[in-house]
Structures are given as structure tokens and as C-alpha cells.
Design a protein around this motif. Structure first.
Motif, PDB file in Angstrom:
ATOM      1  N   TRP A 140       0.819  -1.209   0.000  1.00  0.00           N
ATOM      2  CA  TRP A 140       0.000   0.000   0.000  1.00  0.00           C
ATOM      3  C   TRP A 140       0.854   1.260   0.000  1.00  0.00           C
ATOM      4  CZ3 TRP A 140      -4.737   0.570  -1.516  1.00  0.00           C
ATOM      5  CH2 TRP A 140      -5.567  -0.538  -1.515  1.00  0.00           C
ATOM      6  N   LEU A 144       0.120   4.202  -2.782  1.00  0.00           N
ATOM      7  CA  LEU A 144      -0.565   5.407  -2.297  1.00  0.00           C
ATOM      8  C   LEU A 144       0.086   6.667  -2.857  1.00  0.00           C
ATOM      9  CD1 LEU A 144      -1.183   4.496   1.455  1.00  0.00           C
ATOM     10  CD2 LEU A 144      -2.910   4.720  -0.337  1.00  0.00           C
ATOM     11  N   LEU A 148      -0.901  11.313   0.674  1.00  0.00           N
ATOM     12  CA  LEU A 148      -1.216  10.467   1.821  1.00  0.00           C
ATOM     13  C   LEU A 148       0.054  10.046   2.569  1.00  0.00           C
ATOM     14  CD1 LEU A 148      -3.994   8.257   0.197  1.00  0.00           C
ATOM     15  CD2 LEU A 148      -4.311  10.073   1.880  1.00  0.00           C
ATOM     16  N   LYS A 152       1.219   6.646   4.761  1.00  0.00           N
ATOM     17  CA  LYS A 152       2.406   5.864   4.432  1.00  0.00           C
ATOM     18  C   LYS A 152       3.294   5.684   5.661  1.00  0.00           C
ATOM     19  CE  LYS A 152       2.957   6.832  -0.505  1.00  0.00           C
ATOM     20  NZ  LYS A 152       3.945   7.203  -1.541  1.00  0.00           N
TER      21      LYS A 152
END
Length: 200
Positions: A140, A144, A148, A152
Motif C-alpha cells: 500500500w 498510495l 497520503l 504511508k
């Protein structure tokens, strides 16, 4: 070297019973070996941090700053205990005792096969659940967007925390070893069936 390994693999693969025996014997010990390698990497990283800071601070960093890994480790034990039908008698998410930071105590329930499965999967649960968590976090992070960054950072923190706590403790290995003999037989039978039906 690689060609030799492939050649030996093909020879073993052509003999279903031998193939099943090799898989059944190697699989349970491969889990321990992978856990040991992860532990060595974790200890090496902690040693590097210990060179910059004090060794005690490095140990505290791994054990207490990365506490989400401890919690997920213990919840993985509990989750697999429920799934396999064992009875959970105690869950301590962060309680330092001997060489562990938490524990899940359980009682086996069921026949001899189910008991072996419980011992194997409950004790090794943090490795499998941990692998999914670590992979998921960094997957992810890779997809991302830059906006964001906060997410993270959180995912990175959880992933690193889990990496440091995804191996089996000495207590986990003791339980795991109890299930190995019958587990080898189970894996052998399943592998023979899968091999003869062409599924592997």
C-alpha cells in the motif's frame, strides 16, 4: 548450480512418493529456518541501531516502540486458536515474562490430528499473519499517492513493527515441534493425492 538443483527437482518430482516425502519432511523445518533468518536480520538491524545508540536503547526500541508488532503477534496466535478449535485460556498482549513480551495460552481440543494441526498453526501463526501484514503495508505504501504521506508513515511503522515480531518465540517453537511428526504424515498424504491427481 541452479541447473543442477532444477535437474534434481525434476528427478524427485517424477517419483510421486519421493516428492511427497521430501515436501512433507522439508516444509515444517523450512518454516523454522525462515523464522530464524528473519530473527537474524532483526537482530542485525537492532545491533546497527545499538552502535548509534546504546544497546539497551536499541533493545527497548525494538521491544517497546514497535509494540504494535507484539500485539499483532499475539492476536495471530489467538486467531488461529479460534479457527482450529483450541480453547484460549489466557491472552496477554503486552506482558513481559522470561524471553517474551506477551503470550497466548491455549488448551488443545479434538482428536490427535486436530491437536497436531493446532500445535503447528497456532504456534507459527505470527509468521504467516506477519508476512501478510508486512507485505500488505509496504504494498500500500508503494501505490498510495504523495498526498497520503501520513498514511504511508503509519503503514511503514506497522510494517516495521510486525517485521521485528513475526518470528516464533522459543515457547512457540516448543509447541510447534510437538505437532511436527503427525503434521509430516498429513502433508505427505495430501501431497501424494495432489501429485497423483496432477494438481501439483
Amino acid at each position: 548450480m541452479i541447473n543442477t538443483i532444477v535437474e534434481y527437482y525434476n528427478k524427485i518430482y517424477d517419483i510421486p512418493l519421493l516428492y511427497a516425502a521430501v515436501v512433507a519432511i522439508l516444509l515444517p523445518f523450512l518454516v523454522i529456518a525462515v523464522g530464524y533468518v528473519i530473527q537474524i536480520i532483526g537482530e542485525a538491524l537492532a545491533s546497527i541501531v545499538g552502535m548509534v545508540l546504546a544497546p539497551d536503547i536499541a533493545g527497548a526500541l525494538v521491544n517497546y516502540v514497535f509494540f504494535p508488532g507484539v500485539i499483532i503477534h499475539e492476536m495471530a496466535h489467538a486467531f488461529l486458536a479460534v479457527i482450529t478449535g483450541a480453547k484460549i485460556t489466557e491472552v496477554a498482549l503486552f506482558k513481559k515474562m522470561d524471553d517474551s513480551l506477551g503470550h497466548v495460552n491455549f488448551k488443545n481440543r479434538g482428536n490427535i490430528i486436530l491437536v497436531a494441526i493446532q500445535n503447528i498453526f497456532i504456534s507459527s501463526a505470527p509468521m504467516f499473519v506477519g508476512a501478510v501484514v508486512v507485505y500488505g503495508c509496504f504494498y500500500w505504501i508503494s501505490i498510495l499517492g504523495k498526498s497520503l504521506l501520513w498514511l504511508k508513515i503509519i503503514l511503514g511503522y506497522v510494517g516495521v513493527s510486525m517485521f521485528f515480531h513475526m518470528t516464533m518465540s522459543p515457547a512457540d517453537i516448543k509447541v510447534y515441534v510437538k505437532g511436527i511428526p503427525l503434521f509430516i504424515v498429513i502433508v505427505f498424504v495430501i501431497t501424494v493425492i495432489l501429485r497423483l491427481t496432477g494438481l501439483v
